[in-house]
Design an enzyme around this catalytic site. Structure first.
Site, PDB file in Angstrom:
ATOM      1  CB  SER A   8      44.341  48.908  42.603  1.00 30.79           C
ATOM      2  OG  SER A   8      45.640  49.567  41.909  1.00 30.79           O
TER       3      SER A   8
ATOM      4  CG  ASP B 198      43.707  56.981  44.301  1.00 29.95           C
ATOM      5  OD1 ASP B 198      44.637  56.441  44.085  1.00 29.95           O
ATOM      6  OD2 ASP B 198      42.589  56.621  44.592  1.00 29.95           O
TER       7      ASP B 198
ATOM      8  CG  HIS C 190      45.750  53.323  45.798  1.00 31.26           C
ATOM      9  ND1 HIS C 190      45.122  53.956  44.627  1.00 31.26           N
ATOM     10  CD2 HIS C 190      46.087  52.051  45.296  1.00 31.26           C
ATOM     11  CE1 HIS C 190      45.204  52.758  43.552  1.00 31.26           C
ATOM     12  NE2 HIS C 190      45.681  51.684  44.184  1.00 31.26           N
TER      13      HIS C 190
END
Length: 314
Positions: free
Chosen positions: A110, A250, A277
């Site tokens: 991320s 995601d 995710h």
């Protein structure tokens, strides 16, 4: 030191301390994986199962970025203190302090993927490979995709979110409950949520200084200092082989990861069909297989042994 040996400690970073955890043997000559967590303002906990990569003899290094977890907390610092450059310097400092700068692979998840790309674009000599996991290339793309994904939520849920955001009441139970509808769809689809993920989730809210300053109150409501930040201009400078990971569901949608694939000269993409995710938690076996194959290809040459006196008991 065997693969199941764990050493924890801190290293100095200016007047502050960065907490780290090493799983495996840094003196083995095998390039370690350095894990860069998301947020900004999260902790290493939700990525802890990456220690499984050490079972094949490859050391794995986790750390908590400044402001959270086991590292120095600085809740009174102004927004101007919390910059991309600060966290890039912290990462470089950690690599030097642990004696890893001559050979390592970065795994960034991320926000950590963006930070990893920022680091990789400086072409550090010891970087053998980069894994960009579930990470947008720019917050402009991210914010546009968040608007699209939010529009697909039940209308009453998005109405709650929008009403609280307009009123500045994003700390209410009503907002958090509506927020979790999005998270269960696009962040973690497991039920119940794994303990490691919950640990990081609650760490953010125990000290939200960094997350609220740089991101904002939620993944999909980015109003912090990073709202217009992008690594897109830097991506052509990355020479390390790069693996891009994302989940079919995601929040880091194909549109947000596309610049990595278009602009990094040596990049390939793995999509996890049953994941959002967190594919390392949602599809751990396939995740380990894909990442292990990349690591083997990216780190074929042997490395000098790192004396343990450089990093143990810091």
């Amino acid at each position: 030191m065997s693969a199941d040996r764990v050493v924890k400690g801190t290293v100095p970073f200016g007047e502050h301390r960065t907490w780290f955890r090493v799983t495996g043997d840094l003196s083995s000559g095998v390039a370690p994986v350095v894990v860069v967590h998301g947020g900004p303002g999260s902790t290493h906990d939700y990525l802890l199962n990456l220690t499984g990569l050490a079972s094949g003899g490859r050391p794995v290094v986790h750390y908590d970025q400044l402001g959270n977890g086991g590292s120095s907390h600085l809740p009174d610092r102004a927004a101007s203190f919390w910059t991309v450059e600060l966290f890039a310097d912290e990462l470089s400092n950690l690599l030097d302090r642990l004696g890893l700068a001559d050979g390592y692979v970065l795994f960034g998840h991320s926000w950590g993927g963006m930070l990893g790309a920022y680091h990789a674009a400086t072409r550090p000599a010891g970087l053998h490979g980069l894994i960009v996991a579930n990470s947008p290339a720019s917050y402009r793309l991210w914010r546009a995709e968040m608007d699209r994904l939010r529009a697909e939520l039940p209308r009453e849920v998005n109405d709650v979110l929008l009403r609280n955001e307009a009123a500045g009441t994003t700390d209410t139970a009503e907002y958090h409950e509506a927020m979790r509808v999005f998270y269960r769809k696009h962040v973690c689809r497991l039920d119940p949520w794994p303990r490691d993920y919950l640990a990081s989730f609650y760490e953010i809210y125990n000290d939200p200084t960094v997350y609220y300053t740089m991101n904002g109150p939620a993944e999909f409501h980015v109003i912090g200092t990073l709202r217009d930040w992008s690594v897109e201009p830097l991506l052509p400078d990355i020479t390390a082989p790069t693996l891009v990971l994302s989940g079919r569901h995601d929040e880091a949608t194909p549109a947000t990861v596309a610049p990595y694939l278009a602009l990094i000269p040596d990049a390939r993409w793995e999509v996890f069909e049953k994941s959002s995710h967190l594919p390392h938690l949602e599809e751990p076996e396939r995740f380990t297989e894909a990442v292990s194959a990349f690591l083997a290809a990216a780190t074929q040459r042997s490395l000098p042994r790192v004396p343990t006196t450089l990093w143990e008991n810091r």
